[in-house]
Scaffold this active site. Structure first.
Site, short mmCIF file in Angstrom:
data_model
loop_
_atom_site.label_atom_id
_atom_site.label_comp_id
_atom_site.label_asym_id
_atom_site.label_seq_id
_atom_site.Cartn_x
_atom_site.Cartn_y
_atom_site.Cartn_z
N ASP A 1 0.87 -1.16 0.00
CA ASP A 1 0.00 0.00 0.00
C ASP A 1 0.92 1.23 0.00
O ASP A 1 2.14 1.13 0.16
CB ASP A 1 -0.97 -0.02 1.19
CG ASP A 1 -2.21 0.84 0.90
OD1 ASP A 1 -2.16 1.67 -0.02
OD2 ASP A 1 -3.22 0.68 1.60
C1 NOJ Z 1 -4.08 3.86 -0.08
C2 NOJ Z 1 -5.23 2.93 0.13
O1 NOJ Z 1 -5.14 2.31 1.39
C3 NOJ Z 1 -5.37 1.86 -0.93
O2 NOJ Z 1 -6.57 1.19 -0.74
C4 NOJ Z 1 -5.26 2.45 -2.29
O3 NOJ Z 1 -5.40 1.44 -3.26
C5 NOJ Z 1 -3.93 3.16 -2.43
N1 NOJ Z 1 -3.84 4.24 -1.45
C6 NOJ Z 1 -3.71 3.73 -3.83
O4 NOJ Z 1 -4.54 4.80 -4.06
#
Ligand code: NOJ
Length: 741
Positions: free
Chosen positions: A284
């Site tokens: 993430d």
């Molecule tokens: C953070 C989020 O937790 C995740 O779900 C997402 O896919 C990513 N950012 C990318 O935007």
């Protein structure tokens, strides 16, 4: 009638996605040969993912990232979309880089790209796996037509804590239903073949147990037994992997002391060794860097070493791999073979997506034009919108039923900050959702009821203390035959970084609700939130409540169809509504305890000030008609380890209107080598019944459906007595028993 197979979820039938990474396959040879030409810097470039930043009008790429792409230091981009923009970037990579490796384009296509479908939690309330799969399929079609080839979805985190804002993105509290939905969404995004330019590679997230944060506080600590992890939190990810998910995202949280992004037990032992996952793991956003703040790594360099050793192939946005991994390899801390393995996984994905064959495969302006906000998309948004609505309450007011709206109603006061609102209908993570195309409730209702006078006032906002519109709202309500209130959360009040500790209506909406309820008119509330709210007062005082949540582009039309009875509500909750924040976590599959609730005995497990059960439980949802359950029968009073048991129950539509019912099957294992929940969902069927019609619904139970992690952590069914419950919700059912021998 749709039948949800009982056996597939917890089974270990590996239907598998990934083509074998056999070095002798065409892909294997191609990737090996490409790898042999790559410098270490280029290899790490393939393990690097950067975001395209945003300007007012759309995405723009930071100049440094352009240089990184050019030098082969960044092989993947996210938050870049539209054919024109992505073509420009792809051309840049193809025409200027030494090895001409195409870029991967990722984006959060969670519940639609330009056309928005209901937020996933709402959609799960349809319990309609075919329609849910279709949402993912159409979202992929629209997004892939806009130059994307990878989505960061499905989000499959089980959560039993509505304080956590991200419950909106998942499928609720139950691992059985959640697993079926996880598999449906994965299949929908990916279709039959990843190289189909109308599909996207899926990314199951957030691995693992991100939804179990202490106190529901986003990014918070997760600490749990391995048994709960395996039994409750892991099955959904596993189901998505079994359905062929090409990629997995490691989560922000720690799990029992080890951040998920550096967690070898999760990312290698479980994911790869036990589940046989062959695809690519991405972090993430900056979750490698965050291992320093977690207190797990001394610095970013060490964090990168921990992540790559644990099994993380791609670094999202953190630049840790780019900045430090070469040094770690030179120092001998990370073997080059580990880097190669990750690069092979990334290149395999690009190969499977067909990008080596044609880097411009997903970049076709004509296709983008045809598939963006097309009739097909809008029609589906409407259909799934209707099916996602849950009728929580529908009682008569002065002896007259409020919903569906009667032809006697001529003057409606439509009130609330969400009643003529576009952007909030799209809910959290609405990608590039086109706000201008959203149908508001006011528009939907005016179209559905042209003969009615519909007066609108916002009354207040979804936050803040502004009361200046209350008088106007009261005036309109007082002069109407029916008051419809659109209340709840705006789109940033749920989702990422949107945990809340008090789950009532935000702002002055509760005050407005109470004032309008005092006008002496019948009131129906449209509850629009990304999570279960605490609505005790509303449930006690308002005769009709529809949980509509955030339904997306066609919200207003879908809601109007249900309000007018053109569509009979059929959704059932997938997450319990607490009476009070203090009850959280409250979910249907709790344990019995050694002192289960006995109102007559003080020393039993209960609160002094609130009942144990939720306000509205998992599986609950009314219809404009009623269903009668009778004749629960089992084909035998015992089941052998190899046999199956037929459970049948008779359902009759005893009301005046055709309607769909979701018949639910639960079991309880009375005695185990470890204690078992009081109820576990094991099957469901959704069926349409005409007034007066009745049908027999059949379920098959096998010993495999009764498996759990026993005292020695083997996944097995244990002989003994079981209860079977078939009914309309997790709290209303018929019951019988059998013995597993
Ligand atoms: C953070 C989020 O937790 C995740 O779900 C997402 O896919 C990513 N950012 C990318 O935007």
């Amino acid at each position: 009638m749709r039948f949800a197979a009982l056996a597939i979820v917890f089974g270990y039938l590996f239907t598998g996605c990934a083509k074998q990474d056999d070095a002798n396959s065409t892909r294997g040879k191609f990737v090996k040969s490409l790898l042999s030409k790559m410098t270490m810097e280029e290899k790490i470039g393939q393990m690097t993912l950067y975001t395209s930043g945003w300007d007012v009008t759309g995405p723009v790429l930071n100049e440094n990232y352009r240089k990184d792409i050019l030098a082969g230091r960044c092989g993947n981009i996210f938050n870049a979309h539209t054919v024109t923009y992505n073509r420009e970037l792809q051309k840049f990579a193809m025409e200027n880089t030494r090895l001409k490796i195409p870029l991967l384009f990722g984006y959060d296509v969670i519940h639609g790209y330009k056309t928005i479908f209901p937020v996933p939690l709402a959609e799960s309330c349809s319990w309609d796996l075919a329609l849910i799969e279709k949402s993912a399929q159409l979202a992929a079609k629209e997004a892939a037509s806009a130059g994307l080839n990878w989505t960061f979805a499905p989000m499959v985190d089980i959560s039993r804590d509505p304080r956590w804002g991200r419950v909106a993105e998942g499928a609720g509290e139950d691992p059985y239903l959640g697993s079926l939905i996880a598999a449906s969404r994965t299949r929908g995004f990916q279709g039959a073949s990843l190289d189909d330019p109308l599909t996207l590679a899926a990314c199951v997230k957030h691995f693992a147990a991100y939804g179990a944060a202490e106190g529901g506080r986003d990014y918070g600590t997760v600490d749990m037994s391995e048994r709960s992890l395996r039994e409750v939190y892991l099955p959904t990810y596993h189901a998505a992997v079994n359905a062929g998910a090409a990629t997995v995202m490691s989560s922000f949280n720690e799990v029992s002391g080890v951040p998920a992004t550096g967690n070898r037990f999760l990312l290698t032992k479980i994911l790869r060794e036990e589940w046989g996952f062959k695809g690519m793991v991405v972090t993430d956003y900056t979750s490698i860097n965050e291992m320093v703040k977690h207190g797990y790594a001394a610095d970013e360099k060490q964090a990168g070493e921990q992540a790559v050793s644990a099994g993380v192939d791609m670094d999202m946005q953190g630049a840790v791999y780019q900045n430090f991994l070469i040094k770690s390899v030179k120092e001998g801390k990370i073997p080059e073979s580990v880097i190669d393995q990750s690069v092979v996984r990334v290149l395999n994905l690009k190969y499977d997506l067909g990008l080596f064959e044609d880097p411009y495969r997903y970049l076709n302006n004509q296709r983008e034009k045809e598939n963006t906000l097309s009739e097909e998309m809008l029609a589906h948004s409407l259909e799934i919108g209707r099916k996602s609505i849950v009728l929580l309450k529908n009682e008569p007011f002065n002896g007259v039923k409020i919903l569906p709206i009667s032809p006697e109603v001529h003057k409606i006061a439509l009130i609330g900050p969400l009643a003529d609102n576009r952007v909030d209908m799209m809910g959290t993570w609405h990608a590039a959702g086109d706000e201008t195309r959203v149908v508001t409730v006011l528009e939907g209702l005016r179209k559905a009821l042209p003969q009615c006078q519909i007066n609108f006032a916002a009354g207040c906002e979804t936050s803040g203390e502004n009361r200046s519109g209350l008088d106007e709202a009261i005036r309109l309500a007082s002069g109407s035959d029916l008051v419809i209130l659109a209340l709840g959360e705006n789109y940033v009040q749920s989702g990422e970084a949107a945990s809340r500790s008090i789950l009532g209506l935000p702002g002055v909406q509760q005050e407005m609700l109470e004032k309008l309820s005092a006008c002496g008119k019948p009131v129906a509330v449209l509850l629009m939130a990304g999570r279960p709210l605490v609505i005790r007062w509303m449930a006690n005082h308002v005769p009709a409540i529809l949980n509509t949540s955030h339904l997306g582009t066609m919200a207003g039309e879908a809601i109007a169809d249900v309000l007018t009875g053109k569509s009979n509500p059929s959704g059932k909750l997938t997450m319990s509504f607490p009476r009070d924040e203090g009850q959280i976590p409250v979910y249907y599959s709790m344990k019995n305890t050694g002192r289960p609730l006995d109102p007559a005995n003080k020393y039993t497990s209960k609160y002094l000030d609130v009942p144990n059960e939720p306000l509205y439980p998992f599986g609950y949802g009314l219809s404009y008609t009623s269903f009668g359950y009778s004749e629960l029968k089992l084909s035998s009073d015992h089941l052998s380890m190899k046999d199956s048991l037929l459970v049948s129950v008779q359902i009759k539509n005893i009301g005046q209107m055709a309607g769909e019912e979701i018949v639910q099957l639960y079991i309880r294992d009375l005695v185990g080598s470890v204690t078992r929940p009081v109820k576990e969902l094991k099957g469901f069927q959704k069926l349409m019944l005409q007034p007066g019609e009745s049908k027999e619904v059949k379920f098959i139970l096998r010993a495999d459906d009764l498996r759990f992690y026993t005292s020695n952590m083997t996944f097995a069914a244990e002989p003994g007595l079981f209860r079977v419950m078939a009914g309309t919700s997790s709290m209303q059912y018929l019951e019988a028993g059998f013995e597993l021998k």
